[in-house]
Design an enzyme around this catalytic site. Structure first.
Site, mmCIF file in Angstrom:
data_model
loop_
_atom_site.group_PDB
_atom_site.id
_atom_site.type_symbol
_atom_site.label_atom_id
_atom_site.label_comp_id
_atom_site.label_asym_id
_atom_site.label_seq_id
_atom_site.Cartn_x
_atom_site.Cartn_y
_atom_site.Cartn_z
ATOM 1 N N ASP A 194 8.664 29.432 -22.859
ATOM 2 C CA ASP A 194 10.073 29.136 -23.050
ATOM 3 C C ASP A 194 10.251 27.650 -22.705
ATOM 4 O O ASP A 194 9.334 27.004 -22.193
ATOM 5 C CB ASP A 194 10.974 30.041 -22.188
ATOM 6 C CG ASP A 194 12.409 30.096 -22.747
ATOM 7 O OD1 ASP A 194 12.774 29.182 -23.521
ATOM 8 O OD2 ASP A 194 13.163 31.028 -22.426
HETATM 9 C C1 BGC Z 1 15.898 29.710 -24.483
HETATM 10 C C2 BGC Z 1 15.107 30.174 -25.689
HETATM 11 C C3 BGC Z 1 15.227 29.158 -26.805
HETATM 12 C C4 BGC Z 1 14.767 27.803 -26.291
HETATM 13 C C5 BGC Z 1 14.847 26.708 -27.340
HETATM 14 C C6 BGC Z 1 15.532 28.288 -24.082
HETATM 15 O O1 BGC Z 1 16.426 27.833 -23.104
HETATM 16 O O2 BGC Z 1 15.674 30.590 -23.402
HETATM 17 O O3 BGC Z 1 15.571 31.426 -26.117
HETATM 18 O O4 BGC Z 1 14.479 29.577 -27.898
HETATM 19 O O5 BGC Z 1 15.592 27.431 -25.206
HETATM 20 O O6 BGC Z 1 16.143 26.388 -27.643
#
Ligand code: BGC
Length: 704
Positions: free
Chosen positions: A266
């Site tokens: 993530d």
């Molecule tokens: C989120 C993800 C997301 C990523 C990119 C993170 O903060 O948890 O779900 O895909 O950001 O935007």
């Protein structure tokens, strides 16, 4: 690959890979053995620096800050290409509500799509979102979100499909299948990411059986559908950060499930140590190589991380690039389709099928010819409310508010009084009208992805509507003959304080850019509501287990959602799987294809469903299984199959649903494997999970 996911090289590797036919055929045009040969050849030619570069994004810090401070920032998150060896870059984009870049189609939020229980429809949504990504050069869609809704307070509840692992798996896998006709998909967040505000620090603790049976099966279904990647979660699981979690990434994902794709972290702060992450099986750090860069190289050079581990990660990334990306990647893709009519119609159809009718006394709905004057009020009536402003936000070319939807549908024949949202003026408007519709509920300020710096979104502390909304509803209900309330929100809302005062309640969730038109179609009866709750709606927060988003450690019990309600004999406000319609359906004649099957067999349940009313409609038929005489504790009932059937008035259809014995297994921590018990099973079929709604039959599993 060996048992724990390390890559074998050469012909042996090609021989063990199995991928759904359509994946390779549809995208790169290369055969799987050509891809494997290419991967081996290129990895062999790469320097250590070149390999490590493949393992991290290269998003500049300025873009990163802009993305957090301004969620509308629409660029893709990229990894580097390697021109020397002809390796393309990954261009990723969120997310679960549609393509996050440009002016794309904003589909209803995941929870609304979960309420459709429509696998084929979700595949079409995934396909449309994938198309729009590809037309705009992105090749990895950071979707679907398939985290279990453990507690309705979860701020990101709206992104997922519901609380049940079987239902989540079917919907998530459908999304993957659709999206991967065009781009790579990324089921997330692996795993047990169920609390928002402490997501960076919380340790989710659970036993292995709970993990395998409740928090992982839906990820497995996505992997079986050929998902190119999986995103590791921010939180810890049983004391280990998910991106450092060897058990999760190597034993389960790459080992037991034979996942062939790559694991992406993530974003930001999801990797803390390059050695632990690389050894545990994380392949790609996004959006920058904070750890998977100079630090990882040093760890390889000093022997802490064997180069074989790097080769494995790079091979996985290259395999997916060569499977999904081709040089003329966007050729033939029409920008006119992005946010265009066809996908907008799909967004509308999805909202129409996901909207749930919770209450409808005295046939308050649909609004037919007897309604000449309609009062329309509430804070959401003239607004477009599509969900949070986190990573799943989509900026569509236009969006329809409920008031616009109602005006364009009925403005010519019905006098519409704008009732506003002040209790006294709305009540007086409602008093002059034949019926009143109020649009109320939550928005991005109440729930959503949480960014500590800018303090938006977060978990819900209370499951009810605001005091303001409740006051408005009560005032209007007191002065209106026919009061209808349409509620917005990403998960369960408690309504005990006002639900008896009103005639009809419609759960709109976050219905997307065409939400206003979809709601108007449902309210005026052009569409017969067919959505059903993919989560249980409690009467109050007190009926639930504690949700503490400040806790450093949270213990997850085996039972949550409807399983928890069943086990504890609690009566919810509305049960899991519940949803009304403008017609009535009758269930009869449940029969099973066998009385007894072996542990590798399967059984077919058939049931007759009749539309006993006078309006055509679609009914979701649900099948649950109960376990009799099990050696371990089991849920009272467990969803194992469902289907949607369309029925004209008076028409009866036979619906067939299949259950595989393997899907009735429990995970034994003693033998570290799944066990299919030789016991009696009860099959329960009906329109919801409510005991009185179900008709029953039984069978036995005996022998192999
Ligand atoms: C989120 C993800 C997301 C990523 C990119 C993170 O903060 O948890 O779900 O895909 O950001 O935007």
């Amino acid at each position: 690959m060996d048992r724990r996911g390390f890559i074998r090289t050469g012909a042996a590797a090609a021989a063990v890979l199995a991928v759904p036919e359509w994946v390779a055929a549809a995208i790169s045009g290369l055969t799987e053995s050509e891809i494997e040969r290419k991967v081996v050849q290129i990895v062999a030619q790469m320097t250590l620096d070149e390999k490590i570069k493949q393992m991290a994004g290269h998003v500049p810090l300025t873009n990163l800050a802009q993305r957090v401070l301004n969620p509308k920032y629409p660029d893709t998150w990229n990894t580097p290409e390697n021109d020397r060896l002809g390796v393309p870059s990954i261009r990723s984009i969120d997310g679960p509500r549609g393509c996050g870049t440009g002016k794309s189609t904003a589909f209803p939020a995941g929870m609304c799509r979960g309420a459709t229980w429509d696998e084929k429809l979700e595949q079409r949504v995934g396909e449309a979102a994938g198309y729009e990504c590809r037309a705009q050069t992105a090749n990895l869609l950071l979707s679907p979100c398939v985290n279990v809704l453990w507690h309705p307070s979860w701020g990101r509840a709206q992104e997922t499909y519901g609380e049940d692992p079987h239902h989540l798996g079917i919907m998530g896998a459908a999304h993957v299948t659709g999206a991967q006709k065009h781009v790579m998909a990324c089921p997330k967040h692996f795993a047990a990411n169920n609390i928002e505000e402490s997501r960076f620090s919380v340790n989710a603790v659970m036993d292995e059986r709970t993990l395998r049976e409740i928090y992982l099966p839906h990820f497995r279904k996505c992997v079986e559908a050929g998902a190119a990647s999986v995103m590791s979660a921010y939180n810890d699981l049983n004391g280990e950060l998910c991106g450092h979690n060897e058990h999760l990434l190597r034993d389960v994902l790459k080992g037991d499930w034979e996942f062939e794709g790559f694991v992406v972290s993530d974003w930001i702060m999801a990797v803390e140590d390059e050695v632990e992450a690389a050894l545990a099986g994380l392949d790609l750090e996004m959006p920058r190589g904070t750890h998977f860069g100079r630090k990882l190289k040093k760890a390889v050079l000093n022997g802490e991380v064997p180069e074989q581990v790097i080769d494995e990660a790079v091979s996985r990334i290259l395999r997916m690039k060569f499977r999904f990306i081709k040089p003329d990647f966007t050729e033939g893709y029409d920008m006119g389709m992005v946010g265009g009519e066809k996908h907008a119609a799909l967004a509308r159809e999805t909202a129409e099928k996901g909207i749930v009718l919770l209450k409808n006394d005295n046939k308050a709905l649909p609004l037919l010819g007897d309604v000449k004057t309609l009062a329309v009020g509430g804070g959401h009536a003239a607004r477009v409310v599509m969900g949070d402003k986190g990573s799943s936000a989509v900026n569509p070319p236009y969006a329809v508010s409920p008031l616009e939807g109602i005006e364009s549908k009925a403005g010519g024949r019905v006098k519409i009084i704008k009732a506003g949202s002040s209790p006294s003026s709305a009540a007086s408007a409602a008093g002059k009208a034949d019926a009143a519709v109020l649009f109320v509920g939550l928005d991005w300020k109440d729930e959503g992805e949480h960014f500590p710096i800018v303090e938006v979104g977060g978990d819900r502390k209370d499951l009810g509507l605001s005091k303001k909304d409740v006051k408005l509803i009560k005032s209007v209900a007191a002065s209106s003959e026919r009061c209808i309330v349409v509620v917005y929100g990403g998960s369960a809302i408690t309504m005990e304080d006002w639900k008896d005062d009103v005639d009809a309640i419609v759960m709109a969730w976050y219905p997307g850019m065409e939400g206003g038109s979809a709601l108007a179609n449902v309210l005026f009866g052009d569409v017969n509501p067919s959505g059903k709750l993919p989560i249980v709606f409690p009467k109050s927060m007190d009926q639930l287990y504690k949700f503490d988003n400040k806790a450093k450690e949270v213990h997850y019990d085996y039972y949550h959602g409807y399983r928890y309600f069943d086990k504890n004999g609690l009566e919810p406000a509305w049960p899991f799987g519940f949803g009304k319609s403008y017609t009535t359906y009758e269930y009869s004649n449940l029969r099973l294809s066998e009385d007894e099957i072996g542990s590798s067999g399967s059984i077919k349940a058939k049931v007759d469903v009749k539309n006993a009313g006078d309006m055509a409609g679609e009914e979701i038929v649900e099948l649950y299984v109960g376990y009799q005489g099990s050696e371990v504790h089991r849920p009272v009932k467990d969803l194992k199959a469902f289907a949607r059937v369309r029925l004209e008035p008076g028409r009866k259809e036979t619906v067939a649903l299949e259950i595989r014995a393997q899907d009735l297994a429990y995970y034994s921590e003693e033998v570290n494997d799944w066990v299919v018990e030789e016991i009696e099973y009860e099959v329960m079929v009906g329109p919801s999970s409510k005991e009185e709604d179900l008709i029953k039959a039984g069978f036995k599993i005996f022998g192999p």
